[in-house]
Scaffold this motif. Sequence first.
Motif, short mmCIF file in Angstrom:
data_model
loop_
_atom_site.label_atom_id
_atom_site.label_comp_id
_atom_site.label_asym_id
_atom_site.label_seq_id
_atom_site.Cartn_x
_atom_site.Cartn_y
_atom_site.Cartn_z
N LEU A 1 0.86 -1.18 0.00
CA LEU A 1 0.00 0.00 0.00
C LEU A 1 0.89 1.23 0.00
CD1 LEU A 1 -2.67 -1.13 2.63
CD2 LEU A 1 -2.75 -1.35 0.13
N ASP A 2 1.11 1.81 -1.18
CA ASP A 2 1.96 2.98 -1.30
C ASP A 2 1.16 4.24 -1.02
OD1 ASP A 2 4.26 4.38 -1.71
OD2 ASP A 2 4.25 4.20 -3.89
N GLU A 3 1.82 5.24 -0.42
CA GLU A 3 1.19 6.52 -0.06
C GLU A 3 -0.03 6.29 0.82
OE1 GLU A 3 2.74 9.12 -0.43
OE2 GLU A 3 4.21 8.60 -1.95
N ILE A 4 0.13 5.47 1.84
CA ILE A 4 -0.98 5.15 2.75
C ILE A 4 -1.47 6.38 3.49
CG2 ILE A 4 0.53 4.60 4.71
CD1 ILE A 4 -2.57 2.59 3.74
N GLY A 5 -0.61 7.40 3.61
CA GLY A 5 -1.01 8.62 4.32
C GLY A 5 -2.08 9.41 3.61
N ASP A 6 -2.35 9.10 2.34
CA ASP A 6 -3.37 9.82 1.58
C ASP A 6 -4.73 9.13 1.62
OD1 ASP A 6 -1.52 11.73 0.83
OD2 ASP A 6 -0.97 10.70 -1.01
N MET A 7 -4.87 8.08 2.41
CA MET A 7 -6.13 7.35 2.47
C MET A 7 -7.15 8.12 3.32
SD MET A 7 -6.80 3.44 3.79
CE MET A 7 -5.87 2.73 2.44
N SER A 8 -8.41 8.10 2.86
CA SER A 8 -9.47 8.81 3.58
C SER A 8 -9.80 8.10 4.90
CB SER A 8 -10.73 8.89 2.72
OG SER A 8 -11.27 7.59 2.51
N LEU A 9 -10.34 8.85 5.84
CA LEU A 9 -10.67 8.29 7.16
C LEU A 9 -11.68 7.15 7.09
CD1 LEU A 9 -10.74 11.58 9.29
CD2 LEU A 9 -9.15 9.67 9.54
N PRO A 10 -12.78 7.25 6.28
CA PRO A 10 -13.72 6.11 6.23
C PRO A 10 -13.05 4.82 5.75
CG PRO A 10 -14.73 8.08 5.32
CD PRO A 10 -13.29 8.40 5.52
N LEU A 11 -12.19 4.93 4.75
CA LEU A 11 -11.54 3.73 4.24
C LEU A 11 -10.49 3.22 5.23
CD1 LEU A 11 -11.70 1.87 1.84
CD2 LEU A 11 -9.91 3.18 0.72
N GLN A 12 -9.90 4.12 6.00
CA GLN A 12 -8.96 3.70 7.03
C GLN A 12 -9.64 2.77 8.02
OE1 GLN A 12 -6.87 6.96 8.95
NE2 GLN A 12 -6.68 8.06 7.01
N ALA A 13 -10.89 3.09 8.39
CA ALA A 13 -11.63 2.24 9.33
C ALA A 13 -11.85 0.85 8.76
CB ALA A 13 -12.97 2.90 9.67
N LYS A 14 -12.18 0.76 7.47
CA LYS A 14 -12.40 -0.55 6.84
C LYS A 14 -11.09 -1.33 6.72
CE LYS A 14 -16.54 0.87 4.37
NZ LYS A 14 -17.26 0.93 3.08
N LEU A 15 -10.00 -0.62 6.40
CA LEU A 15 -8.70 -1.28 6.31
C LEU A 15 -8.29 -1.82 7.68
CD1 LEU A 15 -6.12 -2.05 4.80
CD2 LEU A 15 -5.26 0.25 5.25
N LEU A 16 -8.54 -1.06 8.72
CA LEU A 16 -8.21 -1.51 10.08
C LEU A 16 -8.94 -2.81 10.41
CD1 LEU A 16 -6.84 -0.99 12.82
CD2 LEU A 16 -8.88 0.33 13.47
N ARG B 1 0.02 -10.40 3.63
CA ARG B 1 1.01 -9.67 4.40
C ARG B 1 1.02 -8.22 3.89
NH1 ARG B 1 6.88 -9.95 5.14
NH2 ARG B 1 7.31 -8.75 7.05
N ILE B 2 0.89 -7.25 4.78
CA ILE B 2 0.81 -5.85 4.40
C ILE B 2 2.17 -5.17 4.57
CG2 ILE B 2 -0.25 -3.61 4.91
CD1 ILE B 2 -2.20 -5.50 3.66
N ILE B 3 2.59 -4.48 3.50
CA ILE B 3 3.72 -3.55 3.59
C ILE B 3 3.19 -2.21 3.14
CG2 ILE B 3 6.03 -2.96 2.79
CD1 ILE B 3 6.59 -5.86 2.29
N ALA B 4 3.20 -1.23 4.03
CA ALA B 4 2.70 0.10 3.72
C ALA B 4 3.86 1.07 3.60
CB ALA B 4 1.73 0.57 4.80
N ALA B 5 3.64 2.16 2.85
CA ALA B 5 4.69 3.15 2.66
C ALA B 5 4.07 4.53 2.55
CB ALA B 5 5.51 2.85 1.40
N THR B 6 4.81 5.53 2.99
CA THR B 6 4.34 6.90 2.87
C THR B 6 5.51 7.86 2.92
OG1 THR B 6 2.84 8.59 3.76
CG2 THR B 6 3.96 7.17 5.35
N SER B 7 5.35 8.99 2.25
CA SER B 7 6.34 10.06 2.32
C SER B 7 5.87 11.17 3.25
CB SER B 7 6.60 10.63 0.92
OG SER B 7 5.39 11.08 0.34
#
Length: 503
Positions: free
Chosen positions: A284-299, A321-327
């Motif tokens: 999941l690249d640029e995970i910091g740009d994910m919206s709050l509603p989708l963050q809840a579903k991903l959690l 297996r999740i590998i996330a990344a963000t700048s």
Amino acid sequence: MLTPDIVEKIRCNAANIGAATATIGPIWEGGVDDIVDFEALRQRAVHSLFEHLESMCVGAVTVDRNARIAWMDEKYKTLLRFSGDPRGKPVEDIIPNSLLRRVIETGQPMPLDIMEFGDRSFVVTRLPLFGADGALIGAIGFVLFDRAEYLRPLVKKYEKLQEELARAHQELAHERRAKYSFSQFLGSSESIREIKRLGRRAAQMDSTVLLLGETGTGKELLAQAIHNASPRANRPFVGVNVAAIPETLLEAEFFGVAPGAYTGADRRHRDGKFQLANGGTLFLDEIGDMSLPLQAKLLRVLQEREIEPLGSNKVIRVDVRIIAATSRDLIGLVRDKQFRADLYYRLNVVPITLPPLRDRPEDIESIADRILEQLSIQQGTPPRELLESAVQVLREYDWPGNVRELYNTLERVVALTDAPILTAPHIRSVLPGMQHPAGATALAPAQLGARPLSEVLHAAERIAIAAALEEAGGVKARAAKLLGISRASLYERMVSLGLGATQ
């Protein structure tokens, strides 16, 4: 229950209907007689169809609603080399690959299929049987041909489609395989050695990894290297750039779409990225740009390991297996309530921070050499060489875009010159703010003053030759090539200008 007696009655009734229909006169328009005549015609058509199929086929079998054989003709027994009485036996006991039970379960016909029986292939059709009240009472199967060769043209087309599908699956699987390993993460600095150590350690665990760093520092390359060194290496590696997908489509991309989930949706189920990565790694690249509603579903997915496709009530278990990344600064986003703290803690199990290129200038030369080698292979041109002075210019630059900007810079240089040896001026010419660095060879008018033209020309010539010699590391043949003159001419000019040509 569909017993042999009932089957025989069906056959006799069909014959009686046929005889009765033969005496029917013209079909009158209107009235009850019209309806009766059409019904008799329909019954006759059904009987004729059965007669034709039975005469044309090389075997027929009927089963009851429990998939037990009620009747099998002698042709089918001969075809199967069966001499006993099959009645009452489960159809699979006599015909192991029969799908008549599935026809009963679904109520749907199978108009054409190829059924394997030992080393032979039968072309078959399977139809459900319904009673007078519309209830399903059994199924009937016909062997149309005892050799699939009769369908050779169709089979060839089918095999070709299967081969194309298999190739497409292989190509897709190849595209979903990670391409990079730790050996391709270039650099010998202490920070890079530490990054590789942490990456190899993370590869042996199945915990979530969070890669932090500026854009262009190689986060996806490191993610693929971790995947390739892990036990999941032979499974898919699927990458998703969260910032590149419209927010309205992200949920469908992640979790898939059920048939007809919304207007215009595909009538077939479409897998999401979690299902495509099942058994492997989801990046999941640029995970910091994910919206709050989708963050809840991903959690929830990370906690429960379950997904629910869009428009479906069915829960599907996934092993990813999740590998996330963000700048971006996730801690700052958490502080500003733009990123869920609970999701951050779930992702931040094995954090790895990649250093920017400006903090490891000792790695620039090896990275630049590899980039030039790749460009040479891609463009089919001879490899280019970097002079030490050119490398020094690369080290002095700040590289806000990191390795990605370095690649772009070298690609521009290669596109703009045919010189086999890249010099400092070549590099400076494409770097913003470095076209006229301190100590540039050009002379300003104030420096020249009111002097004779010959002196000005000699001064400019001396500066140009001195710069070329510096770029060439003192090798006069190379300096002459940089200046566009012969080596003999260079020697002559150096002697006339007092530059020590004999050294």
